[in-house]
Motif scaffolding. Structure first.
Motif, PDB file in Angstrom:
ATOM      1  N   THR A  91      88.115 -84.471  -6.777  1.00 20.09           N
ATOM      2  CA  THR A  91      87.988 -83.090  -7.226  1.00 20.09           C
ATOM      3  C   THR A  91      87.457 -82.208  -6.104  1.00 20.09           C
ATOM      4  O   THR A  91      87.981 -81.111  -5.861  1.00 20.09           O
ATOM      5  CB  THR A  91      87.050 -83.010  -8.453  1.00 20.09           C
ATOM      6  N   LEU A 113      90.223 -81.755  -3.474  1.00 16.46           N
ATOM      7  CA  LEU A 113      91.256 -80.818  -3.925  1.00 16.46           C
ATOM      8  C   LEU A 113      90.730 -79.384  -3.953  1.00 16.46           C
ATOM      9  O   LEU A 113      91.437 -78.449  -3.557  1.00 16.46           O
ATOM     10  CB  LEU A 113      91.778 -81.223  -5.305  1.00 16.46           C
ATOM     11  N   LEU A 114      89.497 -79.207  -4.412  1.00 15.78           N
ATOM     12  CA  LEU A 114      88.900 -77.876  -4.430  1.00 15.78           C
ATOM     13  C   LEU A 114      88.768 -77.336  -3.002  1.00 15.78           C
ATOM     14  O   LEU A 114      89.083 -76.175  -2.741  1.00 15.78           O
ATOM     15  CB  LEU A 114      87.533 -77.921  -5.115  1.00 15.78           C
ATOM     16  N   ALA A 134      90.616 -78.170  -0.455  1.00 16.41           N
ATOM     17  CA  ALA A 134      91.964 -77.882   0.031  1.00 16.41           C
ATOM     18  C   ALA A 134      92.465 -76.554  -0.513  1.00 16.41           C
ATOM     19  O   ALA A 134      93.082 -75.753   0.211  1.00 16.41           O
ATOM     20  CB  ALA A 134      92.911 -79.013  -0.351  1.00 16.41           C
ATOM     21  N   VAL A 135      92.197 -76.287  -1.789  1.00 10.95           N
ATOM     22  CA  VAL A 135      92.603 -75.021  -2.405  1.00 10.95           C
ATOM     23  C   VAL A 135      91.875 -73.859  -1.733  1.00 10.95           C
ATOM     24  O   VAL A 135      92.479 -72.829  -1.395  1.00 10.95           O
ATOM     25  CB  VAL A 135      92.360 -75.044  -3.929  1.00 10.95           C
ATOM     26  N   VAL A 136      90.563 -73.996  -1.533  1.00  5.52           N
ATOM     27  CA  VAL A 136      89.785 -72.940  -0.885  1.00  5.52           C
ATOM     28  C   VAL A 136      90.304 -72.709   0.529  1.00  5.52           C
ATOM     29  O   VAL A 136      90.486 -71.562   0.960  1.00  5.52           O
ATOM     30  CB  VAL A 136      88.271 -73.282  -0.883  1.00  5.52           C
ATOM     31  N   ALA A 138      93.298 -73.315   1.657  1.00 10.83           N
ATOM     32  CA  ALA A 138      94.617 -72.688   1.564  1.00 10.83           C
ATOM     33  C   ALA A 138      94.485 -71.204   1.236  1.00 10.83           C
ATOM     34  O   ALA A 138      95.187 -70.357   1.820  1.00 10.83           O
ATOM     35  CB  ALA A 138      95.459 -73.401   0.509  1.00 10.83           C
ATOM     36  N   LEU A 139      93.580 -70.858   0.326  1.00  5.50           N
ATOM     37  CA  LEU A 139      93.378 -69.453  -0.030  1.00  5.50           C
ATOM     38  C   LEU A 139      92.836 -68.660   1.154  1.00  5.50           C
ATOM     39  O   LEU A 139      93.276 -67.525   1.412  1.00  5.50           O
ATOM     40  CB  LEU A 139      92.432 -69.332  -1.229  1.00  5.50           C
ATOM     41  N   THR A 192      93.248 -69.385   4.284  1.00  5.31           N
ATOM     42  CA  THR A 192      94.329 -69.283   5.261  1.00  5.31           C
ATOM     43  C   THR A 192      95.332 -68.221   4.823  1.00  5.31           C
ATOM     44  O   THR A 192      95.776 -67.398   5.635  1.00  5.31           O
ATOM     45  CB  THR A 192      95.032 -70.643   5.426  1.00  5.31           C
ATOM     46  N   THR A 204      94.826 -65.703   2.828  1.00  6.92           N
ATOM     47  CA  THR A 204      94.178 -64.385   2.873  1.00  6.92           C
ATOM     48  C   THR A 204      94.152 -63.872   4.309  1.00  6.92           C
ATOM     49  O   THR A 204      94.432 -62.688   4.555  1.00  6.92           O
ATOM     50  CB  THR A 204      92.751 -64.471   2.293  1.00  6.92           C
TER      51      THR A 204
END
Length: 116
Positions: free
Chosen positions: A96, A99-100, A102-104, A106-107, A109, A111
């Motif tokens: 978790t 993945l969190l 990775a999401v942060v 990606a966001l 990047t 942004t």
């Protein structure tokens, strides 16, 4: 190599069974030795009584050892289940968090790329 019913023999099972038999025989020998020592401490016994005391003592020693092994095995299974549950929970939390992260990332990047 196969058993009589043509199923393959698992060497680990065979070794485990052999170890079990050796452990039981060692415990029986220990019980007989302790029984003889105990019976010697009772000098008023007749030979027949001494033999009977030794047999009962050795049988009780084996039964006590068996109960102890069973409790140890049960506790081992309980601990294994506890550790496996803790490992699964830790693995879930780690996945978790990964993945969190990775999401942060990606966001962040996306942004920064869209801000240009």
């Amino acid at each position: 190599m196969t058993a009589m019913d043509d199923r393959p023999i698992d060497p680990r099972v065979l070794i485990s069974e052999l170890e079990g038999h050796l452990l039981i025989e060692a415990t029986r020998a220990e019980g007989r030795t302790e029984a003889a020592r105990f019976a010697r401490s009772l000098p008023w016994l007749t030979d027949t009584q001494r033999e009977e005391v030794e047999q009962v003592y050795a049988r009780d020693h084996l039964a006590l050892s068996r109960r102890s092994w069973e409790r140890t095995a049960l506790r081992g299974r309980e601990l294994r289940a506890e550790y496996e549950a803790a490992y699964r929970a830790l693995r879930r939390r780690l996945c978790t968090a990964f993945l969190l992260g990775a999401v942060v990332l990606a966001l962040v990047t996306l942004t920064s790329v869209s801000a240009r």
